[in-house]
Design an enzyme around this catalytic site. Structure first.
Site, short mmCIF file in Angstrom:
data_model
loop_
_atom_site.label_atom_id
_atom_site.label_comp_id
_atom_site.label_asym_id
_atom_site.label_seq_id
_atom_site.Cartn_x
_atom_site.Cartn_y
_atom_site.Cartn_z
N LYS A 1 0.80 -1.23 0.00
CA LYS A 1 0.00 0.00 0.00
C LYS A 1 0.83 1.27 0.00
O LYS A 1 1.83 1.37 0.71
CB LYS A 1 -0.91 0.01 1.23
N HIS B 1 -0.09 7.38 14.66
CA HIS B 1 -0.87 6.31 14.01
C HIS B 1 -1.04 5.10 14.94
O HIS B 1 -2.16 4.64 15.19
CB HIS B 1 -0.19 5.91 12.70
N1 LIG Z 1 1.57 1.45 3.77
C1 LIG Z 1 1.22 0.74 4.81
O1 LIG Z 1 0.92 -0.46 4.71
C2 LIG Z 1 1.19 1.37 6.16
C3 LIG Z 1 1.07 0.57 7.31
C4 LIG Z 1 1.09 1.19 8.55
C5 LIG Z 1 1.23 2.56 8.64
N2 LIG Z 1 1.34 3.32 7.51
C6 LIG Z 1 1.48 4.77 7.60
O2 LIG Z 1 2.70 5.06 8.27
C7 LIG Z 1 2.59 6.35 8.87
C8 LIG Z 1 3.20 6.30 10.26
O3 LIG Z 1 4.55 5.93 10.14
P1 LIG Z 1 5.62 6.32 11.27
O4 LIG Z 1 5.07 5.97 12.59
O5 LIG Z 1 6.89 5.74 10.83
O6 LIG Z 1 5.61 7.92 11.25
P2 LIG Z 1 6.52 9.03 10.56
O7 LIG Z 1 6.88 8.66 9.19
O8 LIG Z 1 5.79 10.30 10.76
O9 LIG Z 1 7.84 9.05 11.45
C9 LIG Z 1 7.75 9.36 12.81
C10 LIG Z 1 8.75 10.43 13.24
O10 LIG Z 1 10.01 9.85 13.37
C11 LIG Z 1 11.00 10.62 12.70
N3 LIG Z 1 12.03 9.65 12.32
C12 LIG Z 1 11.95 8.73 11.34
N4 LIG Z 1 13.02 7.93 11.40
C13 LIG Z 1 13.79 8.36 12.40
C14 LIG Z 1 15.02 7.93 12.94
N5 LIG Z 1 15.66 6.86 12.48
N6 LIG Z 1 15.53 8.62 13.99
C15 LIG Z 1 14.88 9.68 14.50
N7 LIG Z 1 13.69 10.11 14.05
C16 LIG Z 1 13.15 9.46 13.01
C17 LIG Z 1 10.24 11.29 11.59
O11 LIG Z 1 10.86 12.48 11.20
C18 LIG Z 1 8.91 11.58 12.28
O12 LIG Z 1 9.00 12.77 13.01
C19 LIG Z 1 1.11 6.71 8.86
O13 LIG Z 1 0.90 7.73 7.93
C20 LIG Z 1 0.42 5.44 8.41
O14 LIG Z 1 -0.75 5.69 7.67
C21 LIG Z 1 1.33 2.75 6.28
#
Ligand SMILES: NC(=O)c1ccc[n+]([C@@H]2O[C@H](COP(=O)([O-])OP(=O)(O)OC[C@H]3O[C@@H](n4cnc5c(N)ncnc54)[C@H](O)[C@@H]3O)[C@@H](O)[C@H]2O)c1
Length: 455
Positions: free
Chosen positions: A216, A349
């Site tokens: 996705k 999320h």
């Molecule tokens: N495609 C899919 O199947 C699927 C499945 C689950 C979630 N999602 C999506 O994923 C998103 C949530 O992902 P997330 O929780 O990774 O959030 P995100 O991408 O917002 O990252 C979270 C935070 O961590 C920071 N960050 C990232 N990597 C880092 C690192 N190594 N060190 C320090 N900071 C870091 C980012 O800048 C951000 O502030 C939602 O939009 C959700 O809809 C998609």
């Protein structure tokens, strides 16, 4: 040479429909009648079929063209270490192609989109990696936050990809960051020249075990979560747990919610591991250093991530385009999308997912699918993982509204994945309003004032 007849088959009036296989001889595809072609048929036979029907109204053709997606999910260490060539070559499956790339002196070209926070932390290593490998590159750091998860951000990526004049066949777009970055880049890649291969390099726990392993992609639209998107998997996902060491503690808990989802749905061992070693995993940020902890937790990080990925792949691979609406991976995702968008940006999320799961655990117990003790164990585990278990904005109205929407989009059935014991689940479409209200009351009474409730 004989003349090619205009109509090369005689139509069988009784059958009403004719089945054609497709055979390629000397660069040209031709239809051949019949399911099975004789062994003497020369040329390349496609898996596609064409069915032709003729009626008084005219002729109709039905095309059945199976599309196969093949992608790799590779765990590795030292991904940005110049001695590791996975970033550049890990997606290539054909040994001959790999050999010819290794032997060429022509520099490789790569277009990278990276979360700007991740760029600050790992940008110098990434740049050095490309320099050492003599790669012609463009690195595009972007503020890929949930609030920016939009078509505008996808368009920005597309404009830059176009300026770089990406070669669709040999230059996969690389996305490095959390789930937001991977989702937006995936969508942009699926649009660029109709489908450009892309690579995911997740850097948060949530994206490591969830957002990077399926098909996705998406952005938010009209205040709805992931309303625009596609089901196009990457050519490869490269996993390196060391990125997680810089992720803030709250975001580690956030990722553990999706891990807990898989544990509750289908793996009791993973649940017990999270119950027992959750604090260690949080403290160690999923690195394997177990100094100061019991010796048996040193494997917890590798084991829990591996099981989370394996169980996720088991559920996703047979249903990559989500045609089957009975999906265990939807646990925690019935109410949470509305809640997450309603309170954006206050809940992450996984936090919204956990609040949804917490309520659903009460629904399960109210239906007699979980014992009181099992319910308590699950809630205690959530609290131990420092996840919110209740939210004042998760009102009964929001619950009913979300389930109603679900009804509209799921063929008239709510299809609720619910735990039936620890590590087992079923899909239920017979949950009465009485059960929903009863569970909601208990949920609010018991958890509304707990320290892990959010308001
Ligand atoms: N495609 C899919 O199947 C699927 C499945 C689950 C979630 N999602 C999506 O994923 C998103 C949530 O992902 P997330 O929780 O990774 O959030 P995100 O991408 O917002 O990252 C979270 C935070 O961590 C920071 N960050 C990232 N990597 C880092 C690192 N190594 N060190 C320090 N900071 C870091 C980012 O800048 C951000 O502030 C939602 O939009 C959700 O809809 C998609």
């Amino acid at each position: 040479m004989g003349k090619t007849p205009l109509v090369d088959t005689v139509y069988d009036n009784k059958k009403k429909q004719k089945e054609f296989s497709l055979v390629q001889v000397k660069d040209t595809w031709r239809r051949k009648v019949g399911k099975k072609l004789s062994k003497t048929t020369k040329g390349c036979v496609s898996a596609a079929k064409i069915y032709e029907s003729i009626s008084e109204k005219g002729t109709s053709w039905t095309v059945v063209s199976p599309i196969v997606f093949t992608y790799k999910v590779i765990e590795t260490e030292g991904l940005l270490d110049p001695s590791n060539d996975t970033v550049l070559l890990g997606h290539i499956r054909d040994p001959q192609e790999l050999e010819s790339i290794k032997n060429t002196t022509k520099p490789l070209r790569r277009f990278v989109v990276i979360d700007q926070v991740v760029y600050k932390l790992y940008g110098p290593k990434l740049t050095e990696y490309f320099e050492v490998h003599n790669v012609v590159y463009k690195i595009l750091p972007l503020p890929t936050t949930e609030e920016n998860k939009s078509m505008e951000m996808a368009m920005k990526i597309l404009e830059e990809a176009h300026k770089f004049s990406l070669d669709r066949r040999t230059e996969p777009i690389i996305a490095i960051g959390g789930g937001v970055c991977l989702d937006i880049v995936g969508l942009a890649a699926s649009l660029y020249r109709r489908r450009t291969p892309y690579i995911r390099i997740p850097t948060t726990l949530l994206s490591y075990i969830d957002a990077s392993v399926g098909a996705k992609t998406g952005v938010n639209f009209a205040n709805c979560k992931n309303k625009l998107g596609s089901y196009i998997p990457p050519v490869a996902t490269f996993l390196d747990r060391s990125f997680i060491q810089t992720v803030p503690r709250r975001h580690i808990s956030n990722g553990m919610a999706e891990m807990l989802k898989m544990a509750l749905m289908k793996h009791r061992g993973l649940f017990e591991l999270l119950e027992m070693h959750g604090k260690f995993l949080l403290d160690s940020r999923f690195q394997s250093d177990s100094r100061g902890y019991e010796s048996n937790c040193s494997e917890a990080a590798s084991l829990s991530t591996r099981v989370a990925i394996e169980t996720m792949l088991e559920e996703l691979a047979p249903n990559l385009w989500e045609d089957d609406l009975n999906r265990l991976v939807d646990f925690g995702h019935l109410i949470s999308p509305k809640l997450e968008m309603k309170v954006l940006p206050s809940l992450l999320h996984g936090e919204a997912v956990n609040i949804d799961m917490s309520y659903m655990v009460y629904v399960s117990q109210e239906k007699g699918l979980l014992t009181e003790e099992e319910k308590q164990r699950i809630v205690s585990c959530m609290v131990g993982l420092e996840l919110p278990v209740w939210h004042s904005e998760c009102t009964m109205d929001l619950v009913l509204h979300s389930l109603c929407e679900r009804l509209k989009h799921s063929g008239g059935l709510v299809r609720m994945p619910l735990p039936v014991g620890l590590g087992q689940a079923g899909i239920f479409n017979d949950t009465s309003d009485e059960i929903l209200h009863g569970a909601y009351k208990k949920w609010c009474d018991e958890l509304g004032t707990s320290p892990n409730s959010s308001s």
